[in-house]
Each structure stands twice: as structure tokens, then as C-alpha cells.
Design an enzyme around this catalytic site. Structure first.
Site, PDB file in Angstrom:
ATOM      1  N   THR A  33      34.552  41.633  39.020  1.00 58.23           N
ATOM      2  CA  THR A  33      34.956  41.111  40.335  1.00 58.23           C
ATOM      3  C   THR A  33      36.285  41.105  40.587  1.00 58.23           C
ATOM      4  O   THR A  33      36.822  42.020  39.922  1.00 58.23           O
ATOM      5  CB  THR A  33      34.488  39.364  40.263  1.00 58.23           C
ATOM      6  OG1 THR A  33      34.544  38.865  41.591  1.00 58.23           O
ATOM      7  CG2 THR A  33      35.339  38.455  39.006  1.00 58.23           C
ATOM      8  N   ASN A  34      36.872  40.278  41.487  1.00 56.66           N
ATOM      9  CA  ASN A  34      38.275  40.610  41.888  1.00 56.66           C
ATOM     10  C   ASN A  34      38.756  39.194  42.234  1.00 56.66           C
ATOM     11  O   ASN A  34      38.167  38.084  42.186  1.00 56.66           O
ATOM     12  CB  ASN A  34      38.345  41.585  43.008  1.00 56.66           C
ATOM     13  CG  ASN A  34      37.686  41.027  44.029  1.00 56.66           C
ATOM     14  OD1 ASN A  34      37.932  40.131  44.879  1.00 56.66           O
ATOM     15  ND2 ASN A  34      36.539  41.852  44.579  1.00 56.66           N
ATOM     16  N   ARG A  35      39.983  39.080  42.713  1.00 54.06           N
ATOM     17  CA  ARG A  35      40.882  37.847  42.877  1.00 54.06           C
ATOM     18  C   ARG A  35      40.652  37.138  44.104  1.00 54.06           C
ATOM     19  O   ARG A  35      41.316  36.145  44.418  1.00 54.06           O
ATOM     20  CB  ARG A  35      42.176  38.023  42.667  1.00 54.06           C
ATOM     21  CG  ARG A  35      42.552  38.261  41.049  1.00 54.06           C
ATOM     22  CD  ARG A  35      43.941  38.450  41.033  1.00 54.06           C
ATOM     23  NE  ARG A  35      44.635  39.109  39.702  1.00 54.06           N
ATOM     24  CZ  ARG A  35      44.559  38.089  38.422  1.00 54.06           C
ATOM     25  NH1 ARG A  35      44.260  36.960  38.766  1.00 54.06           N
ATOM     26  NH2 ARG A  35      44.995  38.638  37.574  1.00 54.06           N
TER      27      ARG A  35
END
Ligand code: CTP
Ligand code: CA
Length: 223
Positions: A33-35
Site C-alpha cells: 500500500t502507500n501513505r
């Protein structure tokens, strides 16, 4: 609020918004995933609803409450977000792509939990479809398309390139990194369209969302 209620451009308009990160499974218990927190997209949904629009929000996994008056559809992966958005886009007047969609997913997610063995592990990844580019390429029922370009460097050049390549009506250039953009409460945007641009100065994401929704209404009315 009065400023964008004024001409009522968005009253009764149907606005579709993608928001948050996506989760790309590696096995039943792990994902990439990412931030992204989804804050900017949720704030835009709230501002559009306040401007009188009928808002549909397709959200990746986030921990935010649904803004008042907004219809929310929860998804996890980019593939799920793609299906949810493409199915609804032709019934909407405006699409705002704020989601930080994972560019790649596992080529073949494991069906059972992966066990550790060797000292190194190489993941095989494949490209995800581009949701925004696919909506902008619709030949029937294409909504007015607004994209974001989150960049750490050469922000305007990359944003302008994305606007042209994806054939967008508006692109919002977002300088990220070092406490800016992702995970931050404040944000600033440089919005570009064919033949014009406007800077929306550093502000709380809710205030910035209201300024952006007013600009979207203005450009949508001019289109
Ligand atoms: N986007 C999308 N689907 C994807 C990737 C991006 O809808 N699979 C949308 C984002 O929501 C954003 C815009 O496209 O509005 C640009 O996303 P960004 O990640 O900045 O650009 P990419 O085209 O993915 O290029 P890169 O990550 O290489 O800079
Ligand atoms: Ca990307």
C-alpha cells in the site's frame, strides 16, 4: 461557503470521487500500500456536497468518517476501485481522481500464507489499470475529468505531461514529501488546464478543498 453556492453550478450535478490508498494483496495476510490517508479526497467530497452536488465517494481503506450527504462505496484493491469507478462514471457529470492507486499488484497473490525461507525474496509485480485515464477515454458518458499529480520533483512538468497524456480537463499538481501532501494536514495545489492555471496557496485540507471545488465549478461551467 457562499462563494461556491453563489452561481449554483454544482447544484444537482453528480460528482464521483476516488480517494485513499489501495491495498494489493501478496497473500491472505499481507499487502502493498502507500501513505495516502484519504483526507484530501474526503474533504473534496464534503465540499462538493456542501456546494449542492450529489456525491459518490469510492474509497480505499481509510479511517475517516463519511462526510454528510455523501454516498460511499468501500473498496480495497486497484482492480476493485477500477470496477467500482468505471461502472459509475458515465452516470456522473464530474470525476475527481484523488486516490493514490497502487501502480503495481502481485502477479499471482499466494492463496496461503507465504512462509519465509531464503535470505532474499523477489516479488513479481504487474501494472494496474489507470482508472483516471480509462474514465477520461470513455467515448460515451465521459464526465469532466479532474486528476492529481503527486510529485517530489519537477512538479509542474510532470503534472502537465499527465494532463495531456490522460486527456484531463484539470490537473492538480501536488508537491509531496518532507511533511507536504501525504499525511500532512495542510496542502497547496497548482491547478492546470488547457490555456490556464491557478495556484491555490497552502491551507488546511478542508479550506483547500473548498477553493478547489469552487475552481472545478468555474472550469466545468466554462467547458
Ligand atoms: N490514477 C488512477 N489510476 C491509477 C494511477 C493513477 O486513477 N492506476 C490517478 C490518480 O488518482 C491521480 C492521477 O491518476 O489523479 C495521477 O496519479 P499519479 O500516481 O500521480 O500518476 P501516474 O500516472 O500513476 O504516474 P507516476 O506514479 O509514475 O508518476
Ligand atoms: Ca502512480
Amino acid at each position: 461557503a457562499a462563494a461556491f453556492f453563489a452561481d449554483g453550478v454544482l447544484a444537482g450535478r453528480r460528482v464521483l470521487i476516488s480517494a485513499g490508498p489501495t491495498r494489493e494483496p501478496l497473500d491472505p495476510v499481507r499487502f502493498i500500500t502507500n501513505r495516502s490517508t484519504g483526507k484530501q479526497g474526503f474533504a473534496i467530497a464534503a465540499a462538493a456536497a456542501a456546494a449542492g452536488a450529489e456525491v459518490t465517494l469510492v474509497a480505499g481503506p481509510v479511517t475517516l468518517p463519511t462526510p454528510a450527504g455523501v454516498a460511499r462505496i468501500d473498496v480495497e484493491s486497484a482492480a476493485e476501485m477500477h470496477a467500482a469507478v468505471l461502472a459509475r462514471a458515465p452516470a456522473h457529470d464530474i470525476f475527481v481522481a484523488t486516490a493514490a492507486v497502487a501502480d503495481y499488484r502481485a502477479a499471482a497473490p499466494a492463496e496461503r500464507k507465504m512462509k519465509k525461507s531464503a535470505e532474499t525474496l523477489t516479488l513479481d509485480l504487474v501494472r494496474n489499470p489507470d482508472i483516471l485515464a480509462d474514465v477520461a477515454a470513455l467515448t460515451s458518458g465521459r464526465p469532466f475529468c479532474v486528476g492529481f499529480a503527486a510529485e517530489t520533483h519537477d512538479v509542474l512538468a510532470y503534472a502537465e505531461d499527465k494532463r495531456r497524456r490522460k486527456r484531463l480537463d484539470l490537473i492538480c499538481a501536488n508537491h509531496v514529501g518532507a511533511g507536504k501532501g501525504f499525511e500532512a494536514d495542510d496542502n497547496a495545489l497548482h491547478v492546470l488546464w488547457e490555456g490556464g492555471s491557478r495556484e491555490l496557496p497552502l491551507a488546511d485540507k478542508r479550506e483547500l478543498a473548498r477553493a478547489l471545488v469552487a475552481l472545478i465549478a468555474e472550469r466545468y461551467a466554462a467547458a
